[in-house]
Design an enzyme around this catalytic site. Structure first.
Site, short mmCIF file in Angstrom:
data_model
loop_
_atom_site.label_atom_id
_atom_site.label_comp_id
_atom_site.label_asym_id
_atom_site.label_seq_id
_atom_site.Cartn_x
_atom_site.Cartn_y
_atom_site.Cartn_z
N GLN A 100 0.76 -1.06 0.15
CA GLN A 100 -0.03 0.02 -0.10
C GLN A 100 0.90 1.10 -0.10
O GLN A 100 1.71 1.17 1.05
CB GLN A 100 -0.76 -0.05 1.07
CG GLN A 100 -1.99 1.18 1.44
CD GLN A 100 -2.70 1.36 2.61
OE1 GLN A 100 -2.09 1.69 3.86
NE2 GLN A 100 -4.04 1.04 2.61
N TYR A 170 -6.03 11.09 3.41
CA TYR A 170 -4.67 11.38 3.16
C TYR A 170 -4.65 12.06 1.92
O TYR A 170 -5.74 12.66 1.31
CB TYR A 170 -3.98 9.97 2.84
CG TYR A 170 -3.89 9.02 4.23
CD1 TYR A 170 -2.96 9.29 4.95
CD2 TYR A 170 -5.12 8.47 4.58
CE1 TYR A 170 -2.77 8.37 6.27
CE2 TYR A 170 -4.74 7.63 5.68
CZ TYR A 170 -3.94 7.56 6.63
OH TYR A 170 -3.77 6.80 7.80
N ARG A 347 -9.89 -6.41 10.55
CA ARG A 347 -9.92 -6.87 12.16
C ARG A 347 -10.17 -8.39 12.40
O ARG A 347 -9.60 -8.59 13.39
CB ARG A 347 -11.03 -5.82 12.92
CG ARG A 347 -10.83 -4.58 12.97
CD ARG A 347 -12.03 -3.71 13.41
NE ARG A 347 -12.63 -3.62 12.45
CZ ARG A 347 -14.03 -3.23 12.72
NH1 ARG A 347 -14.34 -2.48 13.72
NH2 ARG A 347 -14.95 -2.76 11.65
#
Length: 425
Positions: A100, A170, A347
């Site tokens: 990423q 971002y 998660r």
């Protein structure tokens, strides 16, 4: 082929995956010097051995000023040997691996980078209260080049794919936001103009790497910020990227790392845990205002599906990856039958790295993840499930009462605002 079977092989661009399940990017905290460590390699091998088709290395900075947290990998020649060791290890286990690539923009901090953070327009990050200056046109060109060079390095180091981080406010995502982008040049105005930067990054990366690796991107369908990115405009950005043909796949996400961070995660808000690692006066502030800052949103299974399904009929060339509340076989199958090509998990895999293999063996298997979201605050140390701390720290002797070592507490003191997490659903 049964489209709804997540264990059927899949392909993203030139990359063949053993199945249609991807480990999403989750901040790792296992590269304290900005370099690959054996801990980081083991972290990803756990997921590959646990059955995912591809694992994603979270937030590799395309430049020093683009860092959003301490210890993130900087895509540089210095990091190359470790990156190659990591990809070799994953390939030896029969897995695929993606990097990423990101630039923090307004999510960056001068405490971390040593320089004032940049944004499309001047602003103050409402969580950190840090000033962000407006990025210049020349600096925009530099950012595009940094993404290109980082992608080339990733390909040279053996990565099967890169994921361009166009989400969570971002830098690229902040250009998409009408709240943060008030520019009057060719990068500001309507959504077509605000989409210019992400399109240029994708084009430059694709031109540089050709068809040697897969090029994907993560994009926010909406950021949960009043006046920010909404679904209609995100659909338009996705259509523009699809028409350009420079991306092999889009991973659809939601939320912001600038404010209302719980919109991405949903579920329990671990205010007490965040406050416990903060120095004063931030500790008191988090106790008093943490829920308001982070936001409160209920968790439910497949919570991004309602928005994400709007992208299926408008994508003609680009595959789609569904994220958000996917924890069992039925969730995976539902997503694939809705028209998505892959599903991504975060998660639930932190809680059980071997969850995919467990589901393969028993399709009735249910996750042990409770969506307590206490993994969020562990980004101050090594990201992990606090219900299984040994997996993060090696021995129980290293784990303090909150599942965080003293070194992580000291790190929290140097960056006391709510963490800039890239842990995904």
């Amino acid at each position: 082929m049964n489209r709804g079977d997540p264990f059927e092989p899949g392909r993203i661009g030139p990359v063949k995956l053993s199945n249609r399940i991807i480990k999403s990017a989750t901040s790792e905290g296992r590269s304290p010097e900005g370099l690959v460590t054996d801990e980081l390699i083991d972290f990803h091998l756990d997921y590959v051995r646990g059955g995912v088709g591809m694992t994603t290395v979270a937030y590799c900075c395309v430049s020093k000023e683009g860092a959003s947290a301490p210890g993130q990998i900087l895509m540089s020649k210095r990091a190359a040997p470790g990156l190659s060791k990591l990809t070799d290890a994953v390939h030896a286990e029969g897995g695929a691996i993606s990097a990423q690539l990101g630039h923090g923009g307004p999510v960056s901090s001068k405490k971390i980078t040593g320089v004032t953070a940049m944004a499309p327009s001047r602003m103050v990050n409402p969580t950190s209260l840090e000033y962000c200056r407006q990025i210049s046109a020349a600096e925009i060109s530099g950012v595009i080049e940094h993404f290109r060079d980082a992608a080339v390095l990733a390909a040279d180091c053996g990565f099967d794919a890169v994921e361009l981080h166009f989400g969570h406010n971002y830098l690229p995502s902040s250009f998409l936001s009408p709240l943060f982008n008030r520019r009057r040049d060719s990068y500001g105005g309507g959504i077509d103009a605000r989409s210019k930067l992400v399109r240029e990054i994708a084009r430059e990366v694709r031109t540089a790497v050709g068809g040697t690796i897969a090029v994907t991107a993560k994009i926010s369908m909406d950021d949960g910020v009043p006046g920010g990115i909404d679904l209609a405009e995100s659909l338009r950005t996705a259509q523009l990227l699809d028409a350009d043909g420079n991306l092999d796949a889009l991973e659809l996400t939601q939320g912001s790392s600038v404010m209302k961070q719980m919109y991405l995660f949903r579920g329990d808000v671990p205010v007490r845990d965040f406050a416990s690692v903060m120095p004063q006066p931030f500790k008191t502030g988090v106790y008093a205002f943490g829920r308001k800052m982070l936001g409160e949103y209920p968790y439910y299974n497949l919570y991004m599906l309602e928005s994400a399904r709007q992208f299926v009929p408008v994508m003609t060339r680009t595959q789609l990856i569904l994220l958000g509340g996917i924890t069992n076989y039925d969730h995976m199958s539902t997503g694939l039958n809705e028209g998505f090509d892959f599903v991504a998990m975060g998660r639930a895999l932190l809680r059980e790295p071997d969850l995919v293999n467990s589901i393969r063996d028993n399709r009735a298997k249910q996750t042990l993840c409770t969506h307590c979201n206490r993994c969020m605050y562990t980004v101050y140390g090594r990201t992990h499930c606090v219900l299984d701390p040994d997996a993060a720290f090696g021995t129980p002797d290293n784990v303090e009462s909150l599942g965080m070592p003293s070194a992580a507490r000291r790190a929290a003191a140097s960056a006391p605002e709510i963490p800039r997490t890239t842990t995904d659903a």
